[in-house]
Design an enzyme around this catalytic site. Structure first.
Site, short mmCIF file in Angstrom:
data_model
loop_
_atom_site.label_atom_id
_atom_site.label_comp_id
_atom_site.label_asym_id
_atom_site.label_seq_id
_atom_site.Cartn_x
_atom_site.Cartn_y
_atom_site.Cartn_z
N LYS A 62 -6.51 15.16 -10.59
CA LYS A 62 -6.47 13.70 -10.76
C LYS A 62 -5.04 13.15 -10.81
CE LYS A 62 -10.67 14.08 -13.51
NZ LYS A 62 -11.80 13.91 -12.63
N GLU A 94 -5.31 7.32 -19.55
CA GLU A 94 -5.57 6.07 -18.81
C GLU A 94 -6.16 5.06 -19.76
OE1 GLU A 94 -7.15 7.52 -14.44
OE2 GLU A 94 -8.57 6.58 -15.79
N HIS A 99 -20.96 10.08 -18.55
CA HIS A 99 -20.06 10.24 -17.39
C HIS A 99 -20.66 11.07 -16.26
CE1 HIS A 99 -17.18 8.43 -20.01
NE2 HIS A 99 -16.92 9.52 -20.69
N ARG A 143 -15.16 17.34 -0.75
CA ARG A 143 -16.34 18.18 -0.49
C ARG A 143 -17.54 17.29 -0.27
NH1 ARG A 143 -18.92 17.00 -5.19
NH2 ARG A 143 -17.57 16.64 -6.97
P1 ADP Z 1 -15.14 13.65 -12.78
O1 ADP Z 1 -14.14 14.26 -11.86
O2 ADP Z 1 -15.44 14.50 -13.96
O3 ADP Z 1 -16.37 13.16 -12.08
P2 ADP Z 1 -14.03 10.95 -12.80
O4 ADP Z 1 -12.60 10.70 -12.95
O5 ADP Z 1 -14.62 10.83 -11.42
O6 ADP Z 1 -14.41 12.38 -13.41
O7 ADP Z 1 -14.82 9.99 -13.77
C1 ADP Z 1 -16.21 10.14 -14.01
C2 ADP Z 1 -16.72 8.94 -14.77
O8 ADP Z 1 -16.01 8.78 -16.02
C3 ADP Z 1 -16.53 7.61 -14.07
O9 ADP Z 1 -17.52 7.34 -13.14
C4 ADP Z 1 -16.59 6.66 -15.26
O10 ADP Z 1 -17.90 6.50 -15.71
C5 ADP Z 1 -15.84 7.41 -16.33
N1 ADP Z 1 -14.41 7.05 -16.31
C6 ADP Z 1 -13.39 7.76 -15.78
N2 ADP Z 1 -12.21 7.13 -15.97
C7 ADP Z 1 -12.47 5.99 -16.63
C8 ADP Z 1 -11.67 4.90 -17.12
N3 ADP Z 1 -10.34 4.88 -16.98
N4 ADP Z 1 -12.31 3.88 -17.73
C9 ADP Z 1 -13.65 3.88 -17.90
N5 ADP Z 1 -14.45 4.89 -17.48
C10 ADP Z 1 -13.89 5.93 -16.87
#
Ligand code: ADP
Length: 472
Positions: free
Chosen positions: A135, A219, A254, A311
């Site tokens: 990330k 973040e 999440h 992927r």
């Molecule tokens: P992963 O790689 O585990 O899927 P992501 O970064 O794609 O993680 O985030 C998954 C979920 O976590 C997002 O869809 C959202 O629901 C929540 N999320 C991630 N970052 C934030 C943020 N900065 N603010 C609010 N929710 C977040």
């Protein structure tokens, strides 16, 4: 599509003599990939762990080989055994390896070793996986492409002081994220009054245990955002197209539960900006093959890039249903050297029709806090009919649901002309299932699909967690 393009698309000669594909995965995704491969006149190879010796995916392939000797690998470890998997592939003259999702799908070392062994990797090259795979690098990429990201620390943080400094500037709530996290794990939300030092320590040590790397960053935690993601396809010659967006806001802790395409309540200008940014990111990254750019959209309709998944994703089915494009076949053909124009995949020719919704039917007991349930499926009768697509793994009467793996039993994808028609179709479809012997999340999905927020299509990422009525 013009006759010429159609002709090229129907021509499988690109694969030539090299037409044997091994899928380094288990469950529903190898079966999904074998189907496209067979339609491309390819020969398919399954691999399986000792515990999976009765699993369906091995029966759906033309050839199947066990990974290692009994006891050599753990049930999960077998599907992570890079050298052993490549050895099997070499022994059986495999030409392509598809990693599916999970397991080794984002492992750049595996991608590299596959390529070095002379086998074609179906996915982006290892250098691209490294550039987008964590990330923090993804955020750097976005900065280069001039795409907005959620306000956060410029890079990894080494100490709790750095986290506190960020909080001082931006305020609560914040989210501490593992750079190498995935699948909704490795994230910790910190609110006013929480112990930041404790959260930081836990996030780092959990990330180290779960992902082998403790790197974390911070973040701002957005209030009730939507999760909107864009399916991308890129060939080996610099062409990139998007296959429109999916709304994956319906999540529990999440993790995605129900996905919808296209996004029902996203303003058109926001949607267009996201699609444009997704293609920009792919071009900046020198992206290849299929991938997904994920964004969050806040309550002011501002969008922020969060990551690229290099992927195939679980929810690719809904994109296939609205665009009519076989994403997996495109992955294979791109890896074999086809260009997007050769495949008829020109941006202005790609359109969407109607809506599609996917529900992940899992063997989890909603009455027991979604604990995975295991045992023998005594009864299994699936739904079907107009507009219903099922992508399943070990879903049949008599199947043993083991505790070793992910609890997803079958993906139910419904499609039709309007959101409301598809929502009703999904309810009908879920009611039609008869599954006994093992608990499933179907009762919960039915409550969700009939809830006013779901009916409106205006959901946010914490909608399930914020709505106790869904659990009554
Ligand atoms: P992963 O790689 O585990 O899927 P992501 O970064 O794609 O993680 O985030 C998954 C979920 O976590 C997002 O869809 C959202 O629901 C929540 N999320 C991630 N970052 C934030 C943020 N900065 N603010 C609010 N929710 C977040």
């Amino acid at each position: 599509m013009s006759k010429k393009l159609q002709g090229l698309r129907d021509n499988f000669s690109l694969l030539g003599e090299k037409n044997k594909v091994l899928v380094a995965n288990r469950g529903e995704i190898p079966i999904r990939i074998f189907r496209s491969a067979h339609e491309l006149s390819m020969r398919t190879v399954a691999i399986y762990s000792h515990e999976d010796r009765l699993a369906t995916h091995r029966l759906k392939a033309d050839e199947a080989y066990v990974i290692g000797n009994k006891g050599e690998f753990t049930p999960v470890g077998a599907y992570l055994a890079i050298d052993e998997i490549i050895k099997i592939a070499k022994e059986h003259q495999v030409d392509f390896i598809h990693p599916g999702y999970g397991f080794l799908s984002e492992n750049s070392e595996f991608a590299q070793k596959v390529a070095e062994s002379g086998i074609t990797w179906i996915g982006p090259p290892s250098s691209v996986i490294d550039a987008v795979g964590d990330k923090v690098s993804a955020r750097n990429l976005a900065a280069k492409a001039n795409v907005p990201v959620v306000p956060g620390t410029p890079g990894p943080i080494e100490s709790v002081e750095e986290a506190l400094e960020f909080v001082k500037e931006y305020g609560y709530p914040v989210i501490i994220k593992a750079a190498f996290g995935g699948g909704g794990r490795g994230m910790r939300v910190v609110r006013e009054g929480d112990d930041v030092a404790d959260a930081f320590q836990r996030a780092t040590s959990e990330a180290k245990t779960a992902f082998g790397n403790g790197t974390c960053f911070v973040e701002r935690f957005l209030n009730k955002p939507k999760h909107i993601e864009v399916q991308l396809l890129a060939d080996n010659y610099g062409n990139v197209v998007h296959l429109f967006e999916r709304d994956c806001s319906v999540q529990r802790r999440h993790q995605k539960v129900v996905e919808v395409a296209p996004a029902k309540t996203l303003p058109i200008d926001v949607r267009n900006a996201i699609l444009t940014d997704a293609v920009k990111l792919a071009k900046e990254a020198g992206y290849r093959n299929a991938g997904t750019a994920e964004f969050l959209v806040d309550d002011q309709n501002r969008h922020y890039f969060i990551e690229i998944n290099p992927r195939i994703q679980v929810e690719h089915t809904i994109t296939e249903e609205i665009t009519g494009i076989d994403v997996v076949a495109a992955q294979i053909q791109i890896a074999a050297g086809a260009s997007l124009p050769q495949l008829g995949l020109l941006q202005d020719k790609i359109t969407t029709r109607g809506f599609a919704i996917q529900c992940r039917i899992t063997t989890e007991d909603p009455a027991k806090n979604f604990q995975p349930d295991t045992g023998r499926l005594e009864v299994y009768r699936s739904s079907g009919g107009n507009g219903v697509r099922l992508d399943g793994g070990n879903a049949y009467a008599g199947a043993i649901i083991s505790p070793h793996y992910d609890s997803m039993l079958v993906k139910c994808t419904c499609s039709g002309s309007t959101y409301e028609i598809v929502r009703r179709k999904m309810i009908r479809s879920l009611i039609e299932f008869r599954i006994r012997g093992v608990k499933t999340n179907i009762p919960f999905l039915l409550t969700l699909l009939t809830h006013p927020v779901f009916i409106s299509g205006d959901y946010w990422t914490t909608y399930i967690d914020d709505t106790p009525q869904l659990f009554q």
